[in-house]
Design a protein around this motif. Structure first.
Motif, PDB file in Angstrom:
ATOM      1  N   THR A  30      20.176  19.383  52.322  1.00 26.48           N
ATOM      2  CA  THR A  30      19.811  20.604  53.033  1.00 26.48           C
ATOM      3  C   THR A  30      18.450  21.089  52.546  1.00 26.48           C
ATOM      4  O   THR A  30      17.954  20.650  51.482  1.00 26.48           O
ATOM      5  N   TYR A  31      17.858  21.980  53.288  1.00 26.29           N
ATOM      6  CA  TYR A  31      16.564  22.521  52.868  1.00 26.29           C
ATOM      7  C   TYR A  31      16.712  23.294  51.560  1.00 26.29           C
ATOM      8  O   TYR A  31      15.807  23.292  50.719  1.00 26.29           O
ATOM      9  N   GLN A  32      17.872  23.938  51.359  1.00 27.20           N
ATOM     10  CA  GLN A  32      18.109  24.641  50.103  1.00 27.20           C
ATOM     11  C   GLN A  32      18.205  23.664  48.925  1.00 27.20           C
ATOM     12  O   GLN A  32      17.778  23.975  47.820  1.00 27.20           O
ATOM     13  N   ASP A  33      18.761  22.472  49.159  1.00 31.64           N
ATOM     14  CA  ASP A  33      18.736  21.437  48.119  1.00 31.64           C
ATOM     15  C   ASP A  33      17.305  21.110  47.735  1.00 31.64           C
ATOM     16  O   ASP A  33      16.975  20.968  46.545  1.00 31.64           O
ATOM     17  N   TYR A  34      16.454  20.973  48.750  1.00 33.15           N
ATOM     18  CA  TYR A  34      15.040  20.653  48.508  1.00 33.15           C
ATOM     19  C   TYR A  34      14.394  21.717  47.621  1.00 33.15           C
ATOM     20  O   TYR A  34      13.684  21.393  46.658  1.00 33.15           O
ATOM     21  N   LEU A  35      14.656  22.994  47.924  1.00 33.52           N
ATOM     22  CA  LEU A  35      14.060  24.066  47.119  1.00 33.52           C
ATOM     23  C   LEU A  35      14.593  24.039  45.690  1.00 33.52           C
ATOM     24  O   LEU A  35      13.828  24.217  44.732  1.00 33.52           O
ATOM     25  N   SER A  36      15.898  23.810  45.534  1.00 33.38           N
ATOM     26  CA  SER A  36      16.487  23.853  44.195  1.00 33.38           C
ATOM     27  C   SER A  36      15.999  22.698  43.321  1.00 33.38           C
ATOM     28  O   SER A  36      15.865  22.853  42.099  1.00 33.38           O
ATOM     29  N   LEU A  37      15.724  21.545  43.913  1.00 30.59           N
ATOM     30  CA  LEU A  37      15.320  20.382  43.132  1.00 30.59           C
ATOM     31  C   LEU A  37      13.903  20.502  42.569  1.00 30.59           C
ATOM     32  O   LEU A  37      13.470  19.641  41.797  1.00 30.59           O
ATOM     33  N   HIS A  38      13.187  21.544  42.940  1.00 33.62           N
ATOM     34  CA  HIS A  38      11.896  21.807  42.301  1.00 33.62           C
ATOM     35  C   HIS A  38      12.059  22.119  40.812  1.00 33.62           C
ATOM     36  O   HIS A  38      11.078  22.092  40.061  1.00 33.62           O
ATOM     37  N   PHE A  43       9.654  15.687  38.158  1.00 33.46           N
ATOM     38  CA  PHE A  43       9.227  15.572  39.552  1.00 33.46           C
ATOM     39  C   PHE A  43       7.866  16.244  39.673  1.00 33.46           C
ATOM     40  O   PHE A  43       7.750  17.471  39.629  1.00 33.46           O
ATOM     41  N   HIS A  44       6.825  15.436  39.804  1.00 39.85           N
ATOM     42  CA  HIS A  44       5.471  15.972  39.861  1.00 39.85           C
ATOM     43  C   HIS A  44       5.234  16.725  41.157  1.00 39.85           C
ATOM     44  O   HIS A  44       4.627  17.809  41.164  1.00 39.85           O
ATOM     45  N   GLN A  45       5.693  16.164  42.277  1.00 40.24           N
ATOM     46  CA  GLN A  45       5.575  16.796  43.587  1.00 40.24           C
ATOM     47  C   GLN A  45       6.826  16.472  44.394  1.00 40.24           C
ATOM     48  O   GLN A  45       7.450  15.424  44.214  1.00 40.24           O
ATOM     49  N   LEU A  46       7.200  17.385  45.305  1.00 38.26           N
ATOM     50  CA  LEU A  46       8.320  17.164  46.201  1.00 38.26           C
ATOM     51  C   LEU A  46       7.894  17.479  47.621  1.00 38.26           C
ATOM     52  O   LEU A  46       7.036  18.358  47.856  1.00 38.26           O
ATOM     53  N   ALA A  47       8.480  16.791  48.567  1.00 34.44           N
ATOM     54  CA  ALA A  47       8.226  17.051  49.981  1.00 34.44           C
ATOM     55  C   ALA A  47       9.489  16.717  50.762  1.00 34.44           C
ATOM     56  O   ALA A  47      10.295  15.872  50.344  1.00 34.44           O
ATOM     57  N   ALA A  48       9.676  17.373  51.868  1.00 34.40           N
ATOM     58  CA  ALA A  48      10.833  17.127  52.737  1.00 34.40           C
ATOM     59  C   ALA A  48      10.345  16.838  54.146  1.00 34.40           C
ATOM     60  O   ALA A  48       9.301  17.339  54.572  1.00 34.40           O
ATOM     61  N   TYR A  49      11.099  16.025  54.856  1.00 38.01           N
ATOM     62  CA  TYR A  49      10.772  15.750  56.253  1.00 38.01           C
ATOM     63  C   TYR A  49      12.058  15.497  57.015  1.00 38.01           C
ATOM     64  O   TYR A  49      13.068  15.065  56.456  1.00 38.01           O
ATOM     65  N   ARG A  50      12.030  15.804  58.274  1.00 39.13           N
ATOM     66  CA  ARG A  50      13.185  15.598  59.159  1.00 39.13           C
ATOM     67  C   ARG A  50      12.835  14.460  60.101  1.00 39.13           C
ATOM     68  O   ARG A  50      11.982  14.596  60.966  1.00 39.13           O
ATOM     69  N   ASP A  51      13.546  13.328  59.918  1.00 36.59           N
ATOM     70  CA  ASP A  51      13.191  12.123  60.663  1.00 36.59           C
ATOM     71  C   ASP A  51      14.462  11.373  61.036  1.00 36.59           C
ATOM     72  O   ASP A  51      14.745  10.310  60.521  1.00 36.59           O
TER      73      ASP A  51
END
Length: 390
Positions: A30-38, A43-51
């Protein structure tokens, strides 16, 4: 090839047991997972995409004309994480990737070429993109990605859009809008340590969510782990790759048959010319003069054949593209230089071979036996030719 230090870029995977007791491993968070994993150190950088295939193909309107295009949504950190630079304009910024921002879009180089004719003035123009939940949204074009760039997948992408303007309040939910997550890891940090840290953060945040939201189920033993994008792209060929290989094999077979037929016709023609070549050689015509006469004839034939082949390619290539490779990120204009080069080489090699091989043989056709054999139709030569053709 556009990704800088691709060995440091990883996909995130989630391994868990669902409510039915079935073990699953996938790349959907989920997008909230993406935010929490910061929170994960390393992890130097994180990015999310919907594909996801069920939401990529959208109607896109340019003026009054609407066509289907492949659209992928990504965070503003996606392009910087991969180290990609635009060829025209710019990529998303944090101002573009927020709730309530003006909708923007980045075009692929192939889509820019096929739909806009590489017009550099497209920056600032608008297009209408259909939403995966219904309705249309107007997007301002802000840039163009480099040729061949498809992100971390091998699937065709025509347009990139920022995630948050379309997601809106749904970004706050834990069960809405699944995304893929990629990270760039710090050098010197072991994979096992990163996986353990990511798993600990994910479990803690999800446990708090279960308690707060009263969720029905969550696997407390769920694990998060990283996987190389290179390994993920390598072992399993894409559908485009598989179809391309089959078409290439079929093309080689057809081309071989065609070359064999043309060669046979030229050989038969040379047998018919055997007596004529012998007479010319007996009268003093050297191999160079005979070669010049044959070259003029074969050049005309091969050039006409090459032109016919190019015409057929122009007619049927778009049809094959649509029928078998609809997701391939190339256009006819991209392949034109290679096709012209191949046709030119084929014409030159065929012309020279068809002209100079018979000319070289005329050095052996100056005796009376060759003339008589030519008059009788060269039974021995014909037998050998028939055997060769069989």
């Amino acid at each position: 090839s556009h990704i800088v230090d691709a060995d440091q870029v990883r996909h995130l995977y989630l391994s868990a047991v669902d409510e039915a007791g079935v073990s699953i491993t996938w790349r959907r968070f989920t997008y909230q997972d993406y935010l929490s994993l910061h929170q994960v150190r390393g992890f130097h950088q994180l990015a999310a995409y919907r594909d996801f295939r069920d939401s990529r193909l959208r109607p896109v309107g340019v003026g009054s004309e609407v066509r289907q295009a492949y659209v992928v949504s990504a965070t503003h950190t996606f392009f910087p994480l991969l180290g990609v630079d635009p060829v025209v304009g710019r990529f998303f910024s944090s101002e573009d990737d927020r709730d309530g921002a003006i909708q923007t879009a980045v075009l692929s180089e192939e889509y820019w070429t096929s739909r806009f004719g590489r017009d550099p003035s497209i920056i600032g123009r608008t297009i209408s993109i259909g939403r995966d939940i219904g309705g249309n949204e107007v997007h301002e074009i802000i840039g163009v990605a480099p040729a061949g760039f498809t992100g971390v997948e091998l699937e065709r992408v025509d347009i990139w859009t920022p995630i948050l303007p379309a997601l809106g309040r749904r970004a706050q939910g834990w069960q809405n809008w699944m995304v893929n997550i990629v990270v760039r890891v710090q050098e010197g940090v072991s994979t096992e340590r990163l996986d353990n840290r990511a798993t600990a953060v994910h479990r803690a945040v999800r446990a708090a969510w279960v308690e707060e939201a009263g969720a029905d189920y969550y696997d407390p033993e769920a694990r998060v782990f990283t996987g190389s994008i290179i390994a993920g792209r390598g072992p399993i060929p894409s559908a485009v790759s598989v179809v391309s290989r089959w078409l290439a094999a079929l093309s080689i077979i057809v081309l071989t048959v065609a070359c064999a037929n043309v060669t046979n016709l030229l050989l038969v023609n040379n047998v018919r010319l055997r007596r004529e070549l012998a007479i010319r050689a007996s009268l003093g015509a050297g191999p160079a003069r005979v070669a010049g006469q044959l070259l003029a004839q074969t050049v005309v034939l091969t050039v006409l054949g090459g032109v016919a082949g190019l015409v057929l390619w122009f007619v049927f290539s778009p049809m094959l593209h649509v029928a078998f490779l609809p997701t391939a990120g190339f256009t006819t204009s991209d392949l034109l230089p290679r096709v012209l080069a191949f046709a030119g080489i084929a014409v030159v090699v065929t012309s020279l071979a068809a002209a100079f091989v018979p000319a070289f043989q005329t050095r052996r056709l100056t005796d009376i036996g060759s003339l008589r054999a030519g008059a009788r139709g060269s039974t021995t030569g014909s037998s050998r030719l028939r055997l060769t053709l069989v």
